[in-house]
Design a protein around this motif. Structure first.
Motif, PDB file in Angstrom:
ATOM      1  N   ALA A 154      18.489   1.107  -5.461  1.00  0.00           N
ATOM      2  CA  ALA A 154      19.944   1.181  -5.625  1.00  0.00           C
ATOM      3  C   ALA A 154      20.679   0.758  -4.355  1.00  0.00           C
ATOM      4  O   ALA A 154      21.831   0.314  -4.418  1.00  0.00           O
ATOM      5  N   ASP A 155      20.028   0.884  -3.207  1.00  0.00           N
ATOM      6  CA  ASP A 155      20.632   0.440  -1.947  1.00  0.00           C
ATOM      7  C   ASP A 155      20.561  -1.081  -1.776  1.00  0.00           C
ATOM      8  O   ASP A 155      21.240  -1.642  -0.927  1.00  0.00           O
ATOM      9  N   GLY A 156      19.688  -1.731  -2.560  1.00  0.00           N
ATOM     10  CA  GLY A 156      19.602  -3.187  -2.488  1.00  0.00           C
ATOM     11  C   GLY A 156      18.323  -3.741  -1.905  1.00  0.00           C
ATOM     12  O   GLY A 156      18.230  -4.952  -1.658  1.00  0.00           O
ATOM     13  N   VAL A 157      17.298  -2.896  -1.698  1.00  0.00           N
ATOM     14  CA  VAL A 157      16.029  -3.391  -1.142  1.00  0.00           C
ATOM     15  C   VAL A 157      15.425  -4.428  -2.092  1.00  0.00           C
ATOM     16  O   VAL A 157      15.382  -4.234  -3.307  1.00  0.00           O
ATOM     17  N   ASP A 158      14.940  -5.531  -1.525  1.00  0.00           N
ATOM     18  CA  ASP A 158      14.472  -6.671  -2.323  1.00  0.00           C
ATOM     19  C   ASP A 158      13.008  -6.557  -2.755  1.00  0.00           C
ATOM     20  O   ASP A 158      12.648  -7.037  -3.827  1.00  0.00           O
ATOM     21  N   PHE A 159      12.174  -5.989  -1.905  1.00  0.00           N
ATOM     22  CA  PHE A 159      10.768  -5.813  -2.273  1.00  0.00           C
ATOM     23  C   PHE A 159      10.264  -4.511  -1.681  1.00  0.00           C
ATOM     24  O   PHE A 159      10.731  -4.064  -0.631  1.00  0.00           O
ATOM     25  N   MET A 160       9.333  -3.875  -2.356  1.00  0.00           N
ATOM     26  CA  MET A 160       8.820  -2.576  -1.931  1.00  0.00           C
ATOM     27  C   MET A 160       7.309  -2.567  -1.933  1.00  0.00           C
ATOM     28  O   MET A 160       6.681  -3.002  -2.900  1.00  0.00           O
ATOM     29  N   ALA A 161       6.745  -2.045  -0.846  1.00  0.00           N
ATOM     30  CA  ALA A 161       5.310  -1.789  -0.804  1.00  0.00           C
ATOM     31  C   ALA A 161       5.067  -0.452  -1.484  1.00  0.00           C
ATOM     32  O   ALA A 161       5.518   0.595  -1.005  1.00  0.00           O
ATOM     33  N   ILE A 162       4.394  -0.491  -2.605  1.00  0.00           N
ATOM     34  CA  ILE A 162       4.134   0.710  -3.396  1.00  0.00           C
ATOM     35  C   ILE A 162       2.638   0.756  -3.694  1.00  0.00           C
ATOM     36  O   ILE A 162       2.075  -0.193  -4.243  1.00  0.00           O
ATOM     37  N   HIS A 163       2.005   1.860  -3.350  1.00  0.00           N
ATOM     38  CA  HIS A 163       0.540   1.957  -3.378  1.00  0.00           C
ATOM     39  C   HIS A 163       0.066   2.403  -4.757  1.00  0.00           C
ATOM     40  O   HIS A 163      -0.408   3.525  -4.960  1.00  0.00           O
ATOM     41  N   THR A 164       0.190   1.490  -5.711  1.00  0.00           N
ATOM     42  CA  THR A 164      -0.162   1.786  -7.098  1.00  0.00           C
ATOM     43  C   THR A 164      -1.663   1.676  -7.370  1.00  0.00           C
ATOM     44  O   THR A 164      -2.179   2.331  -8.271  1.00  0.00           O
ATOM     45  N   ALA A 165      -2.347   0.825  -6.621  1.00  0.00           N
ATOM     46  CA  ALA A 165      -3.751   0.512  -6.933  1.00  0.00           C
ATOM     47  C   ALA A 165      -4.707   1.500  -6.265  1.00  0.00           C
ATOM     48  O   ALA A 165      -5.742   1.128  -5.714  1.00  0.00           O
ATOM     49  N   LEU A 166      -4.341   2.758  -6.315  1.00  0.00           N
ATOM     50  CA  LEU A 166      -5.168   3.828  -5.764  1.00  0.00           C
ATOM     51  C   LEU A 166      -5.324   4.894  -6.837  1.00  0.00           C
ATOM     52  O   LEU A 166      -4.336   5.463  -7.313  1.00  0.00           O
ATOM     53  N   ASN A 167      -6.575   5.150  -7.228  1.00  0.00           N
ATOM     54  CA  ASN A 167      -6.838   6.225  -8.185  1.00  0.00           C
ATOM     55  C   ASN A 167      -8.118   6.942  -7.772  1.00  0.00           C
ATOM     56  O   ASN A 167      -8.727   6.619  -6.742  1.00  0.00           O
ATOM     57  N   PHE A 168      -8.527   7.914  -8.567  1.00  0.00           N
ATOM     58  CA  PHE A 168      -9.699   8.700  -8.189  1.00  0.00           C
ATOM     59  C   PHE A 168     -10.980   7.877  -8.210  1.00  0.00           C
ATOM     60  O   PHE A 168     -11.927   8.177  -7.468  1.00  0.00           O
ATOM     61  N   ASP A 169     -11.044   6.849  -9.029  1.00  0.00           N
ATOM     62  CA  ASP A 169     -12.220   5.979  -9.016  1.00  0.00           C
ATOM     63  C   ASP A 169     -12.349   5.275  -7.666  1.00  0.00           C
ATOM     64  O   ASP A 169     -13.458   5.129  -7.129  1.00  0.00           O
ATOM     65  N   VAL A 170     -11.221   4.835  -7.122  1.00  0.00           N
ATOM     66  CA  VAL A 170     -11.235   4.172  -5.817  1.00  0.00           C
ATOM     67  C   VAL A 170     -11.632   5.159  -4.723  1.00  0.00           C
ATOM     68  O   VAL A 170     -12.450   4.851  -3.842  1.00  0.00           O
ATOM     69  N   ILE A 171     -11.078   6.365  -4.776  1.00  0.00           N
ATOM     70  CA  ILE A 171     -11.421   7.370  -3.765  1.00  0.00           C
ATOM     71  C   ILE A 171     -12.904   7.735  -3.841  1.00  0.00           C
ATOM     72  O   ILE A 171     -13.576   7.895  -2.812  1.00  0.00           O
ATOM     73  N   LYS A 172     -13.425   7.854  -5.056  1.00  0.00           N
ATOM     74  CA  LYS A 172     -14.858   8.157  -5.220  1.00  0.00           C
ATOM     75  C   LYS A 172     -15.701   7.060  -4.594  1.00  0.00           C
ATOM     76  O   LYS A 172     -16.704   7.324  -3.914  1.00  0.00           O
TER      77      LYS A 172
END
Length: 426
Positions: A154-172
């Motif tokens: 809402a402030d106008g940021v154009d791109f965001m680093a969002i750590h979506t590709a992390l799940n329990f399978d990756v942690i295991k």
């Protein structure tokens, strides 16, 4: 309507035309790349008329800078000067990584001043606010994370680093990989700790459709954070990295299908013999989405000179598939970067990007090198300064050597002059 959906509908937008003009390509190239997901133009619908940049297949390699406050240093004027510096040396985007002081105020100031794409990492703010309000990062809620994402959008940021590709399978996989450096991503560490403490799946993975709805509303480009990236050359291409890459590929396909612009963040520490394989794997697994890398740092043993190790790795990475280089400053692994560190890191990354563009046969890059060669033969110092990646440093060097137009190495016995005199060259 997002730029992706506009492109798929056959529309040509001002942003597409802007990028096509800068890249000296037909606008249909940009339209096609957006429609297919191989090009992104980070641009929040709330921001208008800044220096748009295209990132991806067939385009010049772009450079990103990092600025922002921390709990140890809150100096808005310094961050403003850093912003001016990275724009002056030609960076195409910057990210506000603020974690100290008035985080909202710092982000809004940068957005008001910047003439380039602006990115952020919303989970940083959500984590800081969880500490302040509840005493711990692990007490952060899923709603906190999504509220932070919505606020940044809402402030106008154009791109965001969002750590979506992390799940329990990756942690295991991480727990059994024998990794030396475990988790070095700040956002990845926050989320890993949260998941293990609460015994809950990563909300940014589990509620991915909720995330896409926010991004689509503002046409924010998803920069899929590499939560599990290797933090040393010893860990490059280990099982955890590859597991995370597979998850990223699955989510990229979902984002592209939804009409969301998406690029994938990649590792920092990669030995040179792994760089090409890393680029090829990402492009293959992530459906050709633009690749945004930190470095690559080609060795771990050069603290104080990591802008150089990153430029070495970045040049090879760019030549073999990376589309977007995040600069690394001399302060990497040592402390907070100064204004000079930021400038040095930005220039080193610009050099790496240009070297990679040359290797890929980019016509604009080759023309610039050709014009520099001709300016040197003609002893045209003004033109050499104009063409150089760091005109300020070139100008200072030329002013120190005095009049006469000759370089320090040759003096008056200039090789170009001798050749022209005796062989009729020139």
């Amino acid at each position: 309507m997002t730029l992706v959906l506009a492109a798929r509908a056959g529309k040509i937008t001002p942003e597409m035309e802007w990028v096509a003009s800068r890249e000296n390509v037909d606008v249909t190239v940009i339209q096609k790349g957006l429609a297919e997901g191989t090009i992104v133009i980070p641009r929040n619908i709330l921001r208008k008329d800044f220096n748009y940049t295209g990132i991806g297949q067939g385009l010049r390699i772009k450079v990103n800078a990092l600025i922002g406050t921390s709990s140890d240093r809150i100096d808005w004027e310094m961050e403003e000067r850093k912003l001016a510096n990275v724009e002056e040396v030609g960076c195409d985007a910057l990210m506000d990584l603020s974690t100290g002081g008035d985080i909202d105020g710092m982000r809004r100031l940068i957005l008001s001043k910047a003439n380039i794409a602006v990115g952020s990492v919303p989970v940083y703010q959500a984590a800081v606010e969880a500490i302040e309000s509840r005493g711990s990062i692990v007490d952060m809620t899923a709603d906190d994370m999504f509220a932070s994402i919505e606020k940044h959008a809402a402030d106008g940021v154009d791109f965001m680093a969002i750590h979506t590709a992390l799940n329990f399978d990756v942690i295991k996989r991480l727990q059994t990989s024998g990794r030396v450096t475990d988790v070095v991503s700040r956002g990845g560490a926050f989320l890993t700790g949260w998941m293990l403490h609460n015994e809950l799946e990563n909300p940014l993975y589990e509620q991915f459709d909720r995330l896409l709805e926010i991004l689509k509303k503002y046409d924010v480009t998803l920069s899929m954070g590499d939560a599990i990236r290797p933090g040393s050359t010893a860990d490059s291409l280990d099982g955890a990295q590859l597991e995370g890459l597979i998850v990223a590929g699955e989510l990229v396909a979902r984002a592209q299908e939804a009409g969301i612009q998406v690029m994938v963040e990649g590792p920092g520490h990669v030995p040179m013999n792994h760089i090409e394989a890393t680029m090829l794997l990402q492009k293959r697994v992530c459906h050709g989405a633009p690749y945004f890398i930190l470095g690559n740092l080609a060795t771990d043993v050069a603290p104080g000179y990591d802008h150089i190790t990153a430029a070495i790795g970045g040049a090879l990475a760019g030549a073999t598939g990376a589309d977007f280089l995040c600069y690394v400053t001399p302060a990497e692994h040592l402390g907070l970067p100064t204004e000079q560190d930021v400038r040095d890191g930005a220039i080193a990354a610009q050099i790496a990007a240009h070297v990679a563009d040359l290797a890929k046969g980019n016509k604009q890059a080759w023309e610039r090198d050709l014009q520099m060669a001709r300016a040197r033969v003609a002893l045209d110092t003004d033109r050499q300064i104009e063409l150089s990646i760091d005109p300020e440093k070139s100008r200072a060097a030329f002013s120190q050597k005095g009049a006469g137009g000759h370089c320090a190495a040759c003096g008056e016995e200039c090789a170009s002059d001798v050749a022209a005199k005796y062989f009729g060259i020139g």
